[in-house]
Scaffold this motif. Sequence first.
Motif, short mmCIF file in Angstrom:
data_model
loop_
_atom_site.label_atom_id
_atom_site.label_comp_id
_atom_site.label_asym_id
_atom_site.label_seq_id
_atom_site.Cartn_x
_atom_site.Cartn_y
_atom_site.Cartn_z
N ILE A 28 49.00 45.12 31.43
CA ILE A 28 50.42 45.33 31.68
C ILE A 28 50.61 46.16 32.94
CG2 ILE A 28 52.51 46.42 30.78
CD1 ILE A 28 51.51 45.77 27.97
N LEU A 29 49.79 47.19 33.13
CA LEU A 29 49.90 48.05 34.30
C LEU A 29 49.66 47.28 35.59
CD1 LEU A 29 50.19 50.86 35.58
CD2 LEU A 29 47.73 51.20 35.17
N LEU A 30 48.59 46.50 35.61
CA LEU A 30 48.23 45.78 36.83
C LEU A 30 49.27 44.73 37.20
CD1 LEU A 30 44.37 45.35 36.31
CD2 LEU A 30 45.57 47.04 37.72
N LEU A 31 49.77 44.00 36.21
CA LEU A 31 50.78 42.98 36.51
C LEU A 31 52.10 43.61 36.93
CD1 LEU A 31 50.44 39.94 34.10
CD2 LEU A 31 49.32 40.42 36.26
N SER A 32 52.44 44.74 36.33
CA SER A 32 53.71 45.40 36.69
C SER A 32 53.70 45.87 38.13
CB SER A 32 53.97 46.58 35.75
OG SER A 32 53.01 47.62 35.96
N ARG A 33 52.52 46.05 38.70
CA ARG A 33 52.39 46.46 40.10
C ARG A 33 52.20 45.28 41.04
NH1 ARG A 33 48.40 51.82 39.65
NH2 ARG A 33 49.88 53.15 38.50
N GLY A 34 52.32 44.08 40.52
CA GLY A 34 52.21 42.90 41.36
C GLY A 34 50.79 42.57 41.78
N ASN A 35 49.82 42.89 40.92
CA ASN A 35 48.40 42.71 41.26
C ASN A 35 47.79 41.49 40.60
OD1 ASN A 35 48.05 46.29 41.08
ND2 ASN A 35 48.41 45.05 42.89
N ALA A 36 48.55 40.41 40.41
CA ALA A 36 48.05 39.24 39.68
C ALA A 36 46.82 38.63 40.36
CB ALA A 36 49.16 38.19 39.56
N LEU A 37 46.89 38.42 41.66
CA LEU A 37 45.76 37.79 42.36
C LEU A 37 44.52 38.68 42.31
CD1 LEU A 37 44.50 35.60 44.08
CD2 LEU A 37 45.55 36.62 46.10
N LEU A 38 44.68 39.97 42.48
CA LEU A 38 43.55 40.89 42.43
C LEU A 38 42.91 40.88 41.04
CD1 LEU A 38 45.22 43.79 44.41
CD2 LEU A 38 43.24 42.47 45.19
N LEU A 39 43.72 40.86 40.01
CA LEU A 39 43.19 40.80 38.64
C LEU A 39 42.42 39.50 38.43
CD1 LEU A 39 42.89 41.78 35.76
CD2 LEU A 39 45.20 40.93 35.28
N VAL A 40 42.94 38.41 38.94
CA VAL A 40 42.25 37.13 38.83
C VAL A 40 40.89 37.18 39.52
CG1 VAL A 40 42.28 34.72 39.62
CG2 VAL A 40 44.29 35.69 38.51
N ILE A 41 40.82 37.80 40.70
CA ILE A 41 39.56 37.90 41.43
C ILE A 41 38.54 38.69 40.63
CG2 ILE A 41 38.46 38.81 43.51
CD1 ILE A 41 40.15 36.26 43.89
N VAL A 42 38.96 39.76 39.99
CA VAL A 42 38.04 40.55 39.17
C VAL A 42 37.52 39.71 37.99
CG1 VAL A 42 37.85 42.57 37.67
CG2 VAL A 42 39.08 42.74 39.83
N LEU A 43 38.40 38.97 37.34
CA LEU A 43 37.97 38.11 36.24
C LEU A 43 37.02 37.03 36.74
CD1 LEU A 43 41.39 37.74 34.39
CD2 LEU A 43 39.38 38.99 33.56
N LEU A 44 37.31 36.47 37.91
CA LEU A 44 36.42 35.47 38.50
C LEU A 44 35.04 36.07 38.75
CD1 LEU A 44 35.84 32.73 39.92
CD2 LEU A 44 36.70 33.79 42.03
N LYS A 45 34.98 37.29 39.26
CA LYS A 45 33.70 37.94 39.52
C LYS A 45 32.88 38.09 38.23
CE LYS A 45 34.66 40.70 43.66
NZ LYS A 45 34.61 42.07 44.20
N ILE A 46 33.56 38.40 37.15
CA ILE A 46 32.86 38.52 35.86
C ILE A 46 32.28 37.18 35.44
CG2 ILE A 46 33.16 39.03 33.41
CD1 ILE A 46 35.33 41.04 34.21
N VAL A 47 33.06 36.13 35.55
CA VAL A 47 32.59 34.79 35.18
C VAL A 47 31.41 34.37 36.05
CG1 VAL A 47 33.21 32.35 35.07
CG2 VAL A 47 34.81 34.08 34.25
N LEU A 48 31.44 34.71 37.33
CA LEU A 48 30.40 34.26 38.24
C LEU A 48 29.06 34.95 37.99
CD1 LEU A 48 32.40 33.98 41.59
CD2 LEU A 48 31.62 32.12 40.10
N VAL A 49 29.07 36.13 37.40
CA VAL A 49 27.79 36.79 37.10
C VAL A 49 27.28 36.42 35.72
CG1 VAL A 49 28.19 38.73 38.65
CG2 VAL A 49 28.87 38.91 36.26
N CYS A 50 28.15 35.84 34.89
CA CYS A 50 27.71 35.44 33.55
C CYS A 50 28.60 34.28 33.09
CB CYS A 50 27.81 36.61 32.57
SG CYS A 50 27.17 36.24 30.92
N ARG A 51 28.17 33.07 33.39
CA ARG A 51 29.01 31.90 33.11
C ARG A 51 29.27 31.68 31.62
NH1 ARG A 51 25.80 27.29 31.95
NH2 ARG A 51 23.56 27.66 32.14
N TYR A 52 28.43 32.31 30.78
CA TYR A 52 28.60 32.10 29.34
C TYR A 52 29.84 32.81 28.79
CZ TYR A 52 23.80 30.47 29.76
OH TYR A 52 22.68 29.78 30.14
#
Length: 505
Positions: A346-370
């Motif tokens: 909620i905090l991150l989206l309220s600050r308009g950080n949607a793309l940045l949050l997506v990049i962090v989630l992508l980084k997690i997926v890329l180090v562990c595809r499972y």
Amino acid sequence: MTSMIGESSNSPLAAVSVSHRSASPHSEISRSESSHTVQQAQQIVYDYLLNIVKNWMPGDVLTEFKHLFIHHSQAANTEVLICLHKIIFLNAKQEFCYTLKRACYILINNWDVRRNHELIQQLIELFSDSILDRPSISPTLKRLHQWLREFAASADFQELKLYVERYDQQKQNWTHHFASYLLASQFANLNNSIEQRQAACKLSRQLREQFKFDLARYTALSQSSISVQRLKNPTGLGDRVLHLIKRIVLRRGSFSYSNIARIFIGQIQGLSYQEFKQSLLEYLTFSLDHPQFVQTLQEHLAEKLVPLYGDRDNQPITSALLMRTANRMIDYLLTENGEEPSALFILLLSRGNALLLVIVLLKIVLVCRYVRVHLETRIAEIIRYYKQYPEEECRQVIDFLEILHITLTIYTENVQYTLVNMNQAQRYTGRYSVPQPNLETYRIFSQMCSTQARLNLVQSSVSQVTMTPAQPAEVGTAGSGEVRAAGSSSHPAVSSSADQEITPV
């Protein structure tokens, strides 16, 4: 045993005698209730449906389903009717609902293979039958009708409707655009029947493939000089989608997110779990050109990450521990209890950080595809939570979901996106200069590629990078792909002037 399991006639219902069809399950329950457990009764129902859906005409199968579960009379197979009656008579509501749901998916799976989509629609419409609201003097029928009404209002029924709403644009709301995530969560739930998980996996894959194709087609044709007035944008971002894709695709080459993830994986080999957690936090925030976001993320994640699995701190990092930690990071970023969004989300989206949050989630997926399935499950829980609100009140969340959908498609599917600068006069100069690239001069090109071809491309880029596990990289000349070790650090980090010039976030 009186049964029509072996029947192969095209009109099996017409062949049933009047006396057989009018048999009351209640009159025969005493002969059957001692011979079958509830589990045995359920299996008889499943076996029967599997047989008739393969051997009967689809319309006759639908009619038999209605006689068994909705009207609860005049079914072609008395034993199956008695088995269902027993479950209802014993007040085994949970078992009945599970049986009903699995029976629906048995039919859906088979009809979907044969493209009998109209039958699936008619199956769903059976739960609106007026008979469910009629008064009855039978306690068993009263109970059955009450259970069916409650089932039609349940989350299980909403999951069933996903299989027909894709053909009815008028009945879709904003959540249906992200149905692939809702279906992925059905597949991941081991409590669901094998038929439901198979159906969910298949439809989720179909929707992902369709979106992948539509996105690639839209990006190609929308930049063409040919009139594309009827070209449908597969996203809900409108004209913003092309600019977003360019920002995502700009970060390619030796320092793309995929390659940085591979470098990180190589560097954590042999680290203790405590050292790994410190490195993970630096990896997740590396190259994010937004100091406030980085500070917020580091503070909140460190609070969760430092004590996580503390009894393993002195043990070496393993793939299993990596996956568990990645799953917890996804929880902290999205939802920790599976019912409502996390405070950090909620905090991150309220600050308009949607793309940045997506990049962090992508980084997690890329180090562990499972963890991809776990991510999609958590996304489904976010969607279900916000479904109760009007679309206009969920715009930030919807934009986040759109960006995530696009980003995962670009980075994890077998379509290679490439940006070409159409203004050949533009050149980047200066070792530390940070020019602002004009994205309007770029065009997006996409092409299908095999999984192996994409892997070879990534490995080729990684082979150009030389880093030591304990040393950060010094910047090289723009676009050279060269990295020289400098200084000392206990955490991996990479940097490049090329990254600064084209960083998308």
